[in-house]
Design a protein around this motif. Structure first.
Motif, PDB file in Angstrom:
ATOM      1  N   ARG A  38       1.128  -1.260   0.010  1.00  0.00           N
ATOM      2  CA  ARG A  38       0.001   0.107  -0.027  1.00  0.00           C
ATOM      3  C   ARG A  38       0.661   2.014  -0.356  1.00  0.00           C
ATOM      4  O   ARG A  38       2.205   1.943   0.232  1.00  0.00           O
ATOM      5  N   GLN A  39       0.258   1.689  -0.918  1.00  0.00           N
ATOM      6  CA  GLN A  39       1.206   3.640  -0.707  1.00  0.00           C
ATOM      7  C   GLN A  39       0.221   4.840  -0.551  1.00  0.00           C
ATOM      8  O   GLN A  39      -0.895   4.638  -1.102  1.00  0.00           O
ATOM      9  N   THR A  40       0.382   5.795   0.214  1.00  0.00           N
ATOM     10  CA  THR A  40      -0.091   7.220   0.193  1.00  0.00           C
ATOM     11  C   THR A  40       0.758   8.422  -0.767  1.00  0.00           C
ATOM     12  O   THR A  40       1.868   7.885  -0.431  1.00  0.00           O
ATOM     13  N   ARG A  43       3.218   8.641   2.342  1.00  0.00           N
ATOM     14  CA  ARG A  43       4.094   7.407   2.376  1.00  0.00           C
ATOM     15  C   ARG A  43       4.903   6.864   1.458  1.00  0.00           C
ATOM     16  O   ARG A  43       4.433   6.804   0.363  1.00  0.00           O
ATOM     17  N   ALA A  44       6.093   6.074   1.731  1.00  0.00           N
ATOM     18  CA  ALA A  44       6.705   5.088   0.545  1.00  0.00           C
ATOM     19  C   ALA A  44       6.044   3.812   0.718  1.00  0.00           C
ATOM     20  O   ALA A  44       4.936   3.443   1.933  1.00  0.00           O
ATOM     21  N   ARG A  45       6.178   3.244  -0.585  1.00  0.00           N
ATOM     22  CA  ARG A  45       5.173   2.367  -0.889  1.00  0.00           C
ATOM     23  C   ARG A  45       5.689   1.244   0.245  1.00  0.00           C
ATOM     24  O   ARG A  45       6.716   0.920   1.216  1.00  0.00           O
ATOM     25  N   GLU A  46       4.340   0.293   0.751  1.00  0.00           N
ATOM     26  CA  GLU A  46       5.101  -0.718   2.517  1.00  0.00           C
ATOM     27  C   GLU A  46       4.235  -1.837   1.813  1.00  0.00           C
ATOM     28  O   GLU A  46       3.024  -1.995   1.282  1.00  0.00           O
ATOM     29  N   LEU A  47       5.051  -3.067   1.910  1.00  0.00           N
ATOM     30  CA  LEU A  47       4.991  -4.634   2.132  1.00  0.00           C
ATOM     31  C   LEU A  47       4.027  -4.479   3.803  1.00  0.00           C
ATOM     32  O   LEU A  47       4.842  -4.875   4.025  1.00  0.00           O
ATOM     33  N   ILE A  48       2.539  -5.216   3.407  1.00  0.00           N
ATOM     34  CA  ILE A  48       2.222  -5.332   4.180  1.00  0.00           C
ATOM     35  C   ILE A  48       1.561  -6.361   4.549  1.00  0.00           C
ATOM     36  O   ILE A  48       1.375  -7.201   6.026  1.00  0.00           O
ATOM     37  N   ASN A  84     -10.812  -6.369   8.120  1.00  0.00           N
ATOM     38  CA  ASN A  84     -11.549  -5.981   9.199  1.00  0.00           C
ATOM     39  C   ASN A  84     -11.068  -4.403  10.250  1.00  0.00           C
ATOM     40  O   ASN A  84      -9.743  -4.289  10.284  1.00  0.00           O
ATOM     41  N   ASN A  85     -11.922  -4.205  10.624  1.00  0.00           N
ATOM     42  CA  ASN A  85     -11.377  -2.586  11.785  1.00  0.00           C
ATOM     43  C   ASN A  85     -10.683  -1.950  11.522  1.00  0.00           C
ATOM     44  O   ASN A  85      -9.245  -1.680  11.561  1.00  0.00           O
ATOM     45  N   LEU A  86     -11.241  -1.717   9.991  1.00  0.00           N
ATOM     46  CA  LEU A  86     -10.027  -0.444   9.506  1.00  0.00           C
ATOM     47  C   LEU A  86     -10.261   1.042  10.573  1.00  0.00           C
ATOM     48  O   LEU A  86     -11.278   1.080  10.412  1.00  0.00           O
ATOM     49  N   LYS A  87      -8.690   0.801   9.836  1.00  0.00           N
ATOM     50  CA  LYS A  87      -8.838   2.673  10.734  1.00  0.00           C
ATOM     51  C   LYS A  87      -8.613   3.561   9.339  1.00  0.00           C
ATOM     52  O   LYS A  87      -7.960   3.023   8.648  1.00  0.00           O
ATOM     53  N   PRO A  88      -8.760   5.180  10.045  1.00  0.00           N
ATOM     54  CA  PRO A  88      -8.223   5.758   8.975  1.00  0.00           C
ATOM     55  C   PRO A  88      -6.969   6.301   8.834  1.00  0.00           C
ATOM     56  O   PRO A  88      -6.501   6.610   6.949  1.00  0.00           O
ATOM     57  N   GLN A  89      -6.258   5.513   8.973  1.00  0.00           N
ATOM     58  CA  GLN A  89      -5.110   5.261   8.173  1.00  0.00           C
ATOM     59  C   GLN A  89      -4.514   4.298   7.747  1.00  0.00           C
ATOM     60  O   GLN A  89      -3.027   3.866   7.245  1.00  0.00           O
ATOM     61  N   ASP A  90      -5.262   3.427   7.099  1.00  0.00           N
ATOM     62  CA  ASP A  90      -5.296   2.395   6.569  1.00  0.00           C
ATOM     63  C   ASP A  90      -5.585   2.325   5.157  1.00  0.00           C
ATOM     64  O   ASP A  90      -5.840   2.323   4.107  1.00  0.00           O
ATOM     65  N   THR A  91      -6.275   4.435   4.851  1.00  0.00           N
ATOM     66  CA  THR A  91      -5.740   4.817   3.530  1.00  0.00           C
ATOM     67  C   THR A  91      -4.985   4.649   2.616  1.00  0.00           C
ATOM     68  O   THR A  91      -4.361   4.488   3.124  1.00  0.00           O
ATOM     69  N   ALA A  92      -5.362   4.807   1.462  1.00  0.00           N
ATOM     70  CA  ALA A  92      -4.238   4.350   0.800  1.00  0.00           C
ATOM     71  C   ALA A  92      -4.165   3.639  -0.298  1.00  0.00           C
ATOM     72  O   ALA A  92      -5.184   3.039  -0.790  1.00  0.00           O
ATOM     73  N   VAL A  93      -3.350   3.850  -0.949  1.00  0.00           N
ATOM     74  CA  VAL A  93      -3.715   2.928  -2.455  1.00  0.00           C
ATOM     75  C   VAL A  93      -2.626   1.378  -2.029  1.00  0.00           C
ATOM     76  O   VAL A  93      -1.968   1.037  -2.100  1.00  0.00           O
TER      77      VAL A  93
END
Length: 123
Positions: A38-40, A43-48, A84-93
Motif C-alpha cells: 500500500r502507498q499514499t 508514505r513510501a510504498r509498504e509491503l503489508i 477488518n477493523n479498518l482505521k483512517p490510517q489504512d487509507t491508501a492505494v
C-alpha cells in the motif's frame, strides 16, 4: 505478458471491513509467492502482507497484524486481502504483486504489479 488486476476498494467508515481481490492471468499462479503493498502520497510504498505459493506461510507488517488476512485460491488464480477493523490510517492505494520466489518478504523481489485499488477509511 501476465496481468494482475485488483478490485474491491472503496470508501468505508472506521471499523468496517473490506475484501480486496487480485485476479492473476498469464502467470503460473501456484508457483510464486505473492504480496499486498500500500502507498499514499505521504508514505513510501509498504509491503503489508505476503503469502507463500502454497499458502503455508504468511507474514504481516505490524501495522496490519491481527486485522488483515492474506489468502489465495489457486483454482481461481486469485489473491485476497481481508481487511477488518479498518482505521483512517489504512487509507491508501493497495496493490498486489507477484514474486518469482516461492515466498518473499523482500519488497525488491516483487517484479509484477497490478495498478492498484483505492481504499478510503473515514473517521
Amino acid at each position: 505478458q501476465g496481468q494482475l488486476e485488483e478490485s474491491g476498494g472503496g470508501l468505508v467508515q472506521a471499523g468496517d471491513s473490506l475484501r480486496l481481490s487480485c485476479a492473476v492471468s498469464g502467470h503460473t499462479f501456484s508457483r510464486y509467492g505473492m504480496g499486498w503493498f500500500r502507498q499514499t502520497p505521504q508514505r513510501a510504498r509498504e509491503l503489508i502482507a505476503t503469502i507463500a505459493r502454497d499458502s503455508d506461510n504468511t507474514n504481516y507488517a505490524n501495522s496490519v497484524k491481527g486485522r488483515f488476512t492474506i489468502s489465495r485460491d489457486a483454482a481461481k488464480n486469485t489473491l485476497y486481502l481481508q481487511m477488518n477493523n479498518l482505521k483512517p490510517q489504512d487509507t491508501a492505494v493497495y496493490t498486489c504483486a507477484l514474486s518469482l520466489r516461492e515466498h518473499s518478504s523482500d519488497p525488491y523481489e516483487y517484479l509484477y504489479w497490478g495498478r492498484g485499488t483505492q481504499v478510503i477509511v473515514s473517521p
